[in-house]
Design a protein around this motif. Structure first.
Motif, mmCIF file in Angstrom:
data_model
loop_
_atom_site.group_PDB
_atom_site.id
_atom_site.type_symbol
_atom_site.label_atom_id
_atom_site.label_comp_id
_atom_site.label_asym_id
_atom_site.label_seq_id
_atom_site.Cartn_x
_atom_site.Cartn_y
_atom_site.Cartn_z
ATOM 1 N N LYS A 80 0.866 -1.178 0.000
ATOM 2 C CA LYS A 80 0.000 0.000 0.000
ATOM 3 C C LYS A 80 0.904 1.230 0.000
ATOM 4 O O LYS A 80 1.822 1.311 0.822
ATOM 5 C CB LYS A 80 -0.864 0.023 1.258
ATOM 6 C CG LYS A 80 -1.883 -1.101 1.326
ATOM 7 C CD LYS A 80 -2.917 -0.703 2.354
ATOM 8 C CE LYS A 80 -3.472 -1.729 3.211
ATOM 9 N NZ LYS A 80 -3.448 -3.003 3.408
ATOM 10 N N PRO A 146 -5.806 4.403 4.015
ATOM 11 C CA PRO A 146 -5.548 3.566 5.194
ATOM 12 C C PRO A 146 -4.091 3.729 5.649
ATOM 13 O O PRO A 146 -3.385 4.579 5.118
ATOM 14 C CB PRO A 146 -5.776 2.155 4.661
ATOM 15 C CG PRO A 146 -5.347 2.238 3.227
ATOM 16 C CD PRO A 146 -5.643 3.641 2.762
ATOM 17 N N LEU A 147 -3.652 2.948 6.610
ATOM 18 C CA LEU A 147 -2.225 2.937 6.927
ATOM 19 C C LEU A 147 -1.500 2.329 5.736
ATOM 20 O O LEU A 147 -1.946 1.334 5.175
ATOM 21 C CB LEU A 147 -1.946 2.073 8.160
ATOM 22 C CG LEU A 147 -2.269 2.648 9.532
ATOM 23 C CD1 LEU A 147 -1.582 1.811 10.615
ATOM 24 C CD2 LEU A 147 -1.849 4.109 9.663
ATOM 25 N N ALA A 168 3.085 11.127 7.424
ATOM 26 C CA ALA A 168 3.518 9.883 8.079
ATOM 27 C C ALA A 168 2.718 9.676 9.366
ATOM 28 O O ALA A 168 2.266 8.575 9.664
ATOM 29 C CB ALA A 168 5.015 9.938 8.365
ATOM 30 N N LYS A 169 2.512 10.755 10.130
ATOM 31 C CA LYS A 169 1.761 10.675 11.379
ATOM 32 C C LYS A 169 0.374 10.096 11.163
ATOM 33 O O LYS A 169 -0.139 9.347 11.967
ATOM 34 C CB LYS A 169 1.582 12.070 11.962
ATOM 35 C CG LYS A 169 2.701 12.537 12.841
ATOM 36 C CD LYS A 169 2.279 13.854 13.435
ATOM 37 C CE LYS A 169 3.407 14.505 14.219
ATOM 38 N NZ LYS A 169 2.985 15.834 14.673
ATOM 39 N N TYR A 170 -0.241 10.494 10.072
ATOM 40 C CA TYR A 170 -1.566 9.982 9.775
ATOM 41 C C TYR A 170 -1.516 8.558 9.227
ATOM 42 O O TYR A 170 -2.299 7.709 9.626
ATOM 43 C CB TYR A 170 -2.231 10.838 8.690
ATOM 44 C CG TYR A 170 -2.907 12.097 9.144
ATOM 45 C CD1 TYR A 170 -2.170 13.199 9.537
ATOM 46 C CD2 TYR A 170 -4.296 12.197 9.108
ATOM 47 C CE1 TYR A 170 -2.804 14.376 9.897
ATOM 48 C CE2 TYR A 170 -4.925 13.373 9.464
ATOM 49 C CZ TYR A 170 -4.181 14.461 9.864
ATOM 50 O OH TYR A 170 -4.806 15.619 10.207
ATOM 51 N N PHE A 171 -0.629 8.365 8.253
ATOM 52 C CA PHE A 171 -0.833 7.202 7.377
ATOM 53 C C PHE A 171 0.281 6.161 7.304
ATOM 54 O O PHE A 171 0.052 5.096 6.759
ATOM 55 C CB PHE A 171 -1.086 7.679 5.936
ATOM 56 C CG PHE A 171 -2.192 8.678 5.807
ATOM 57 C CD1 PHE A 171 -3.505 8.296 6.068
ATOM 58 C CD2 PHE A 171 -1.948 9.987 5.436
ATOM 59 C CE1 PHE A 171 -4.541 9.211 5.939
ATOM 60 C CE2 PHE A 171 -2.976 10.909 5.301
ATOM 61 C CZ PHE A 171 -4.287 10.525 5.563
ATOM 62 N N LEU A 172 1.473 6.476 7.777
ATOM 63 C CA LEU A 172 2.554 5.506 7.555
ATOM 64 C C LEU A 172 2.650 4.536 8.727
ATOM 65 O O LEU A 172 2.750 4.940 9.880
ATOM 66 C CB LEU A 172 3.886 6.249 7.348
ATOM 67 C CG LEU A 172 5.075 5.394 6.908
ATOM 68 C CD1 LEU A 172 4.762 4.590 5.648
ATOM 69 C CD2 LEU A 172 6.305 6.264 6.696
ATOM 70 N N ARG A 173 2.624 3.269 8.431
ATOM 71 C CA ARG A 173 2.666 2.295 9.518
ATOM 72 C C ARG A 173 4.067 2.256 10.133
ATOM 73 O O ARG A 173 5.041 2.669 9.502
ATOM 74 C CB ARG A 173 2.264 0.903 9.005
ATOM 75 C CG ARG A 173 3.269 0.246 8.089
ATOM 76 C CD ARG A 173 2.938 -1.244 7.921
ATOM 77 N NE ARG A 173 3.666 -1.842 6.812
ATOM 78 C CZ ARG A 173 4.937 -2.225 6.895
ATOM 79 N NH1 ARG A 173 5.635 -2.046 7.998
ATOM 80 N NH2 ARG A 173 5.533 -2.782 5.848
ATOM 81 N N GLY A 174 4.156 1.739 11.358
ATOM 82 C CA GLY A 174 5.445 1.575 12.003
ATOM 83 C C GLY A 174 6.320 0.679 11.157
ATOM 84 O O GLY A 174 5.825 -0.299 10.594
ATOM 85 N N TYR A 231 10.334 4.478 9.060
ATOM 86 C CA TYR A 231 9.549 5.212 10.057
ATOM 87 C C TYR A 231 9.490 4.412 11.340
ATOM 88 O O TYR A 231 9.014 3.283 11.356
ATOM 89 C CB TYR A 231 8.142 5.422 9.497
ATOM 90 C CG TYR A 231 7.287 6.388 10.281
ATOM 91 C CD1 TYR A 231 7.776 7.640 10.642
ATOM 92 C CD2 TYR A 231 5.983 6.056 10.619
ATOM 93 C CE1 TYR A 231 6.970 8.539 11.346
ATOM 94 C CE2 TYR A 231 5.171 6.944 11.304
ATOM 95 C CZ TYR A 231 5.669 8.187 11.667
ATOM 96 O OH TYR A 231 4.869 9.074 12.342
#
Ligand code: SAM
Lengths: 233, 418
Positions: A80, A146-147, A168-174, A231
């Motif tokens: 994604k 989504p993430l 990134a804060k909203y959407f990037l997964r760890g 991230y």
């Protein structure tokens, strides 16, 4: 038309292919998700029943980064991706090839002039979702994105590292990855980063990124470097 | 009392509320797969509007868990919506539970049976967002009508200015070379001659030929200049005249540029109208109507007489005959037609224009090819059916008595009827 001698997988980057031509040259290519269709006038090659699209490093910074040996291609089938600054869809179309039918690419672009072309690309590629909006306001598209596994940013704006952090804060997964094209005027970014470049990286680190690699895109793009970061989230 | 901390997300297909771990507590889904409905929702959400589903899930939350809840949301609009229900809200889009909730949307959609797979959902989103983007693009284009209107008004202003300046130029230069006024009718050509040669001593047959005059005409101008009755001018006199004439020539350049620009903008703002009647007449219609929206809402009968308000109001006042056309007279098919056909052709053009304007404003679809074809057929028909003038002109209706009330005052600047 130049004959294809051989097409084989790129050793280092899964999903990327090397096209060997009659005249001895070798080109990067991706499998065409939308056979018979071109996006930016690139060549199509048919080999053993599969169609490939040439991936031009002078037109796409990601192809340039691969040719410059960037550490890792973090896109694979099913990824994604949130793409900021999709333009008319040149690089996004190759990302779409790489992530395949199972993947999804959310393409954010705010210029009405180029988005008409991007829509045409999206019509041929159901894994791409066009978003006519400003990447500085992620809340405006937070109801559909989504993430994601990968954030790709090429908005060519001075404050783009800050834009990246916000998205990134909203959407990037760890542990998700970032590709960031940075405009840089230094000769060798890995040795003598200039001020713009340095401050952009500092901003990323403050935003929770670990920078994994930086390559200068010269000679494909004299002004840019590509950053690969992870991230921590 | 224990406070429940939750996170709330508003999405394209409904709203989710989750606990601090991001597990779904309340959901209010509108599992519509109607593309048009979803497009509408997408556009609303992008504008920061709060969906009914969101409110509904908050209400349900309060009903189930009481109002001692604190909710984390993605933006101010949704925080306000929560506060309105007396729920304490904070904005923190990066909240990890909220992020997790965002990720469960797709799995929820699948488990609810809205879609079968993630791939299906994405290709669905693809269609919705292509459509939504088209609508937004149309919105941008629609505002460009205002640019087209300013451009056509500027062109009209420039034309007026050119005429004014050109008369001044002719009068001024006639002090020196009065005979030239009758020799060159075209203002631009006259200006070019003055600018190129300055004083009449500078004229040469060769030079005039280069400006495009025929051999005979060039010779004639030259001959007349040699025996002109005008006064001699000093260098300074000539220079000031040239400065002035230079401005006129610049105005012509500006006019050309604006016309070019106008056709660009018109193609974007109103492709159907432009295809049907060309950018200039199209822009005049927009200008008279006020905007594309206004034009799109007008009936054909109003479009037919746009620009003839004076005549129309006079007719209304006096009970005389209403005008057959206003600015539409500029349409080549109308002004070259014999008098008795003009009204009918204007009517046909206006009918198609009304459709074109609606298509440009409401759907953005390009339908002008068909409209143009239909119009041509209709015009051919009119020319055939009404080839001859009517046997005898209908008697003019008796003039009604002028009413007592003061003359009707128009709000808009008049454009002069025909
Ligand atoms: C260098 S181009 C992208 C080219 C594209 N990445 C490719 O490789 O094919 C940069 C794009 O970012 C867009 N852009 C700039 N600022 C933006 C913003 N704040 N939000 C969305 N798009 C933006 C520009 O309109 C432009 O099309």
């Amino acid at each position: 038309m130049i004959e294809v001698v051989n097409i084989k997988p790129h050793g280092k980057y899964a999903g990327v292919y090397l096209v060997e031509l009659e005249d001895g040259s070798v080109k990067l290519a991706t499998k065409n998700l939308s056979p018979g269709r071109r996006v930016y006038g690139e060549r199509l090659y048919l080999y053993e029943g599969v169609e490939y699209r040439e991936w031009n490093p002078y037109r796409s910074k990601l192809a340039g980064a691969l040719l410059k040996g960037i550490e890792g291609l973090v896109l694979s089938p099913g990824s994604k991706v949130l793409y900021l600054g999709a333009g008319s869809g040149t690089t996004p179309s190759h990302v779409s090839d790489l992530i395949g039918e199972e993947g999804s690419l959310y393409a954010v672009e705010f210029a009405p002039r180029v988005i008409r072309d991007l829509l045409r690309v999206c019509e041929d590629r159901r894994n791409m979702v066009p978003i006519l909006n400003d990447a500085r306001f992620p809340q405006r598209y937070s109801h559909i994105v989504p993430l994601v596994d990968v954030l790709y940013a090429d908005v060519a704006q001075p404050e783009q590292a800050a834009i990246v952090n916000m998205n990134a804060k909203y959407f990037l997964r760890g542990n998700g990855h970032l590709y960031l094209a940075i405009k840089s005027r230094s000769i060798d970014v890995t040795k003598e980063p200039d001020e713009v470049y340095k401050s952009e990286i500092e901003t990323l680190v403050r935003g929770g990124f670990d920078v994994e690699d930086v390559v200068h895109l010269d000679p494909f793009d004299k002004d840019h470097a590509m950053v690969l970061a992870r991230y921590k989230g | 009392m224990l406070v429940l901390k939750v996170v709330a997300l508003d999405t394209l297909v409904g709203s989710l509320i989750g606990d601090e771990e991001g597990n779904v507590l309340v959901k209010s889904l509108s599992p519509s797969t109607n593309i048009n409905e979803l497009v509408e929702r997408a556009l609303k959400l992008e504008d920061g509007e709060v969906t009914e589903d969101f409110i509904k899930s908050l209400r349900e939350l309060v009903n189930t868990y009481g109002d001692q809840v604190e909710v984390v949301v993605t933006d101010d609009g949704h925080a306000r919506a929560a506060s309105a229900l007396n729920i304490k809200a904070t904005v923190s889009p990066e909240n990890s539970a909220l992020r997790r909730l965002r990720n469960t949307l797709i799995t929820t959609l699948i488990s609810e049976g809205v879609v079968k797979s993630e791939g299906e959902w994405v290709s669905f989103l693809n269609q919705v967002m292509i459509q939504a983007t088209r609508i937004k693009l149309r919105g941008f284009a629609a505002k460009r009508d205002l640019l087209a209107i300013q451009a056509i008004r500027s062109i009209d202003d420039i034309d007026k200015t050119i005429n004014l300046f050109a008369s001044r130029m002719r009068e001024w230069y006639s002090v020196h070379f009065p005979e030239l006024d009758d020799l060159i009718e075209d203002h631009k050509l006259y200006a070019t001659v003055v600018y190129e040669f300055g004083s009449r001593d500078g004229l040469s047959v060769e030079g005039l030929r280069k400006l495009g005059f025929s051999e005979g005409k060039a010779q004639r101008i030259y001959d007349v200049s040699r025996r002109s009755m005008g006064a001699d001018l000093s260098e300074v006199d000539v220079e000031r005249i040239r400065d002035f004439v230079g401005v006129i020539l610049n105005l012509y350049d500006l006019r050309d540029k604006l016309s070019e620009y106008l056709s660009q903008v018109m193609k974007e703002a109103a492709p159907n109208i432009t295809e049907l009647v060309g950018p200039t007449l199209g822009a005049r219609l927009l200008s008279l109507a006020g905007s594309l929206e206004d034009l799109a809402k007008m009936p054909a009968s109003t479009i037919q007489v746009l620009g003839a308000e004076k005549a129309l109001f006079r007719a209304l006042r006096t009970g005389g005959r209403p005008p057959k056309h206003g600015v539409l007279f500029q349409h080549p098919e109308i002004h070259v037609a014999p008098k008795w056909q003009r009204g009918k052709i204007a009517r046909a053009v206006a009918t198609k224009l009304a459709i074109a304007a609606k298509a440009d404003y409401f759907t953005g679809r390009f339908v002008a090819d068909k409209l143009k074809k239909d119009l041509q057929d209709r015009i051919a028909e009119i020319k055939e059916l009404y080839a001859k003038p009517p046997a005898k002109p209908a008697p003019a209706p008796e003039k009604a008595k002028r009413p007592e009330r003061p003359p009707f005052r128009r709000g808009r600047r008049g454009r002069g009827g025909r």
